[in-house]
Design an enzyme around this catalytic site. Structure first.
Site, PDB file in Angstrom:
ATOM      1  N   GLU A   1       0.867  -1.170   0.000  1.00  0.00           N
ATOM      2  CA  GLU A   1       0.000   0.000   0.000  1.00  0.00           C
ATOM      3  C   GLU A   1       0.908   1.225   0.000  1.00  0.00           C
ATOM      4  OE1 GLU A   1      -2.225   0.773   3.559  1.00  0.00           O
ATOM      5  OE2 GLU A   1      -3.540   2.218   2.549  1.00  0.00           O
TER       6      GLU A   1
ATOM      7  N   ARG B   1       5.622 -12.740   9.115  1.00  0.00           N
ATOM      8  CA  ARG B   1       6.346 -11.539   8.750  1.00  0.00           C
ATOM      9  C   ARG B   1       7.717 -11.571   9.411  1.00  0.00           C
ATOM     10  NH1 ARG B   1       4.344  -6.840   9.171  1.00  0.00           N
ATOM     11  NH2 ARG B   1       2.142  -7.321   9.097  1.00  0.00           N
TER      12      ARG B   1
ATOM     13  N   LYS C   1       4.651   0.133   9.990  1.00  0.00           N
ATOM     14  CA  LYS C   1       4.737   1.407   9.294  1.00  0.00           C
ATOM     15  C   LYS C   1       4.238   2.545  10.182  1.00  0.00           C
ATOM     16  CE  LYS C   1       3.189   0.052   5.035  1.00  0.00           C
ATOM     17  NZ  LYS C   1       2.535   0.214   3.729  1.00  0.00           N
TER      18      LYS C   1
END
Length: 560
Positions: free
Chosen positions: A34, A263, A273
RNA sequence: UGGGGCGUCGUCUAAGGGUAGGACGUCAGACUUUGAAUCUGAUUAUCAAGGUUCGAAUCCUUGCGCCCCAGCCA
């Protein structure tokens, strides 16, 4: 891992698929960030997995900017994402945006309504949440759940036409309000957002949500293996439901499948983020490319190489086990790369003056030093030697402990590539601090060789005429292995106060003053350093310490 | 206390009925004109308890622990 036979679980799936002829043997992956922030080391894992798989199995990998939320996404980020992927060394096959599919996605949504499997809901966000129930209470059907296809179509078209304000209505998939998986309790698939989109501008005021857009984008692109992280595991049934009900041929297996992996987490850092952005916004660090940030740009500016990042992603493997890797592994990856590839140089971080009393005043000689001890083809360079020199303050102790190999009164050491010197006298200032060493050198040991005796220590040095350079010593940003472990305390309470030390008075050998920005060096006995492209000026470089050399002397002292 | 996942050296990660292997770390030694690199060697692991089997990390059962899910974020 180089186990050879040890495939990771995704490779095992792909090979099984190829064996059974699923996807006609095709492999098509995608990396779908994104564009709402900069890429970090965690993304590097996903990038090298997706691009690597495509390469390994003769397939393709797309870059798809997942830009379905106009309020958080910006062009600045899409540019940085592309740059970072290229820097990492990967090339995408197709470059797409989820927003490329807004038209098709809208048609899919109308189709879902026509099938009686979606409806426009007038409930407000809080109401939807209440009606959804919780983990132990089933949800209840919305009062708007049974509108006719005609009414739903009409309302949805009017949503699109901009007749309603933000939040007034949503389009929801009609699945099962009593499902034990809350994701199936009629998830919203379109919301109203009168917002400017970075690519489609004001063409739309309704935008699809992730669950609807992502799987269908995968299908549109012909993705075969759609790899995401573990937290998406319980949305896979939704992914399957949407694809199976809307994509022609899906039931026959002509469709993408989602697989989830863990992850990448590393010790002494945060990876989300949101938190990285907070560090930037609150000026804890100096921007997204601050060398302490584990963003791709930050790591790059710190002096990590693309190869070392790729190496890390190979070493950490691909599994479904929630894990946190030792940041030391990353450091080891870059040491190995730079040990073989970085030219050597000498720099003195905290200078201590040495005067060679028996070296003629005004005399200078040029001494050749190897650029790399194991790679003679990299040649040599000349370093001027003279009566006055600098050595590292740490390399002298007036009263050394046992096991100290370096310089102390009466002791002889080697200056790398130069001569043996012996410390004769120590000069102190009024406060008793050592400010200068008076030494003698042995002219017979030129080049650092002696046939009749050995010395324990070899020190790096620079001539007193050496140019000054700024050197920035970086250390891990957090002092805690897991800054997020303590629920009661904010992650920022665990910042390492010593993560940056600026040394304005370092002295470097002449060659280094001309170092090109972005070049890597090993400063002998100290670590790997990188000429900062942003701070440095021609003839006035700034060096960032990428990582120290391993230091068993430090370890030895720690034991005492 | 619903649902979905995951438990192998200190940290990661292989082996998927047949010698628990590797990486990083740690420790010891050799070598060394970088206390680096390199080379030797060592230490330490199958969450637990039952069961099946000649043989279980692997299969079965029951526990235990950890992670994720109740956004009109992705």
């Amino acid at each position: 891992m180089e186990a050879g036979q040890g495939l990771n679980f995704i490779q095992a799936i792909i090979e099984e698929d190829q064996r059974t002829g699923k996807h006609s043997g095709r492999v098509h992956t995608r990396f779908p960030p994104e564009p709402n922030g900069y890429l970090h080391i965690g993304h590097a894992k996903a990038i090298s997995l997706n691009f690597g798989l495509a390469h390994q199995y003769g397939g393709k990998c797309n870059l798809r900017l997942d830009d379905t939320n106009p309020t958080t996404e910006e062009t600045e980020y899409v540019e940085s994402i592309q740059e970072d992927i290229r820097w990492l060394g990967y090339t995408w096959d197709g470059l797409y945006y989820a927003s490329d599919y807004f038209g098709q996605l809208y048609q899919f949504a109308e189709e879902l309504i026509r099938q009686g499997k979606a409806y426009v809901d007038d409930l407000k966000p809080e109401e939807i949440s209440q009606w959804r129930g919780d983990f132990t209470t089933p949800g209840r059907d919305s009062p708007f759940r049974n509108r006719s296809v005609e009414e739903n179509l009409d309302l949805f078209r009017r949503m699109r036409a901009g007749e309603f304000p933000d939040g007034a209505r949503t389009l929801r998939a009609k699945i099962d309000m009593r499902s034990p998986n809350p994701n199936l309790r009629d998830p919203a698939i379109y919301r109203i957002r009168h917002a400017h989109h970075h690519r489609t501008g004001d063409a739309w005021c309704i935008y699809p949500l992730y669950d609807f857009a992502h799987c269908l984008s995968d299908a549109i692109e012909g993705i075969t293996h759609s790899i995401c992280t573990l937290e998406f595991e319980n949305r896979r049934v939704l992914y399957d439901w949407i694809v199976d009900t809307l994509v022609p041929g899906a039931k026959e297996g002509n469709r993408p499948y989602q697989y989830e992996m863990a992850r990448l987490n590393l010790t002494y850092t945060v990876m989300s983020k949101r938190k990285l952005k907070e560090l930037v916004d609150t000026k804890v660090v100096d921007g997204w490319d601050d060398p302490r940030m584990l963003t791709i740009r930050g790591l790059r500016r710190r002096g990590f190489t693309a190869a070392s990042l790729r190496d890390l992603t190979q070493r950490v493997g691909v599994t479904k086990t929630q894990s946190r890797h030792d940041i030391g592994l990353l450091e080891q990856c870059v040491r190995e790369d730079l040990d073989t590839n970085a030219p050597r140089a000498m720099a003195v971080l905290r200078p201590l003056k040495v005067v060679l009393e028996n070296y003629p005043e005004g005399q200078t000689e040029e001494l050749p030093l190897a650029n790399h001890p194991k790679r003679p083809e990299l040649g040599t360079r000349q370093v001027p030697f003279m009566r006055e020199l600098y050595i590292e303050q740490d390399d002298f102790m007036e009263n050394p402990p046992k096991g100290f190999y370096r310089l102390s009164p009466g002791v002889e050491v080697r200056l790398r590539g130069a001569y043996f010197i012996r410390c004769e006298r120590v000069i102190k200032d009024a406060d008793g601090r050592v400010v200068e060493l008076r030494c003698t050198y042995d002219p017979a040991t030129r080049g650092g060789n002696a046939t009749d005796r050995k010395v324990k220590g070899t020190l790096h040095w620079v001539p007193a005429s050496a140019p000054v350079a700024e050197v920035r010593l970086y250390d891990r940003l957090f002092a805690a292995e897991d800054p997020e472990a303590d629920e009661a305390r904010a992650f920022k309470e665990f910042l390492n106060p010593d993560s940056l030390e600026v040394l304005a008075g370092a002295r470097v050998e002449p060659m280094l003053a001309q170092a090109a920005p972005e070049s890597h060096f090993q400063f002998e006995r100290l670590g790997y350093f990188y000429a900062d492209p942003k701070k440095g000026l021609p003839g006035r470089p700034v060096f960032n310490r990428t990582v120290t050399l391993k230091d068993s002397w430090v370890r030895e002292q720690g034991k005492a």
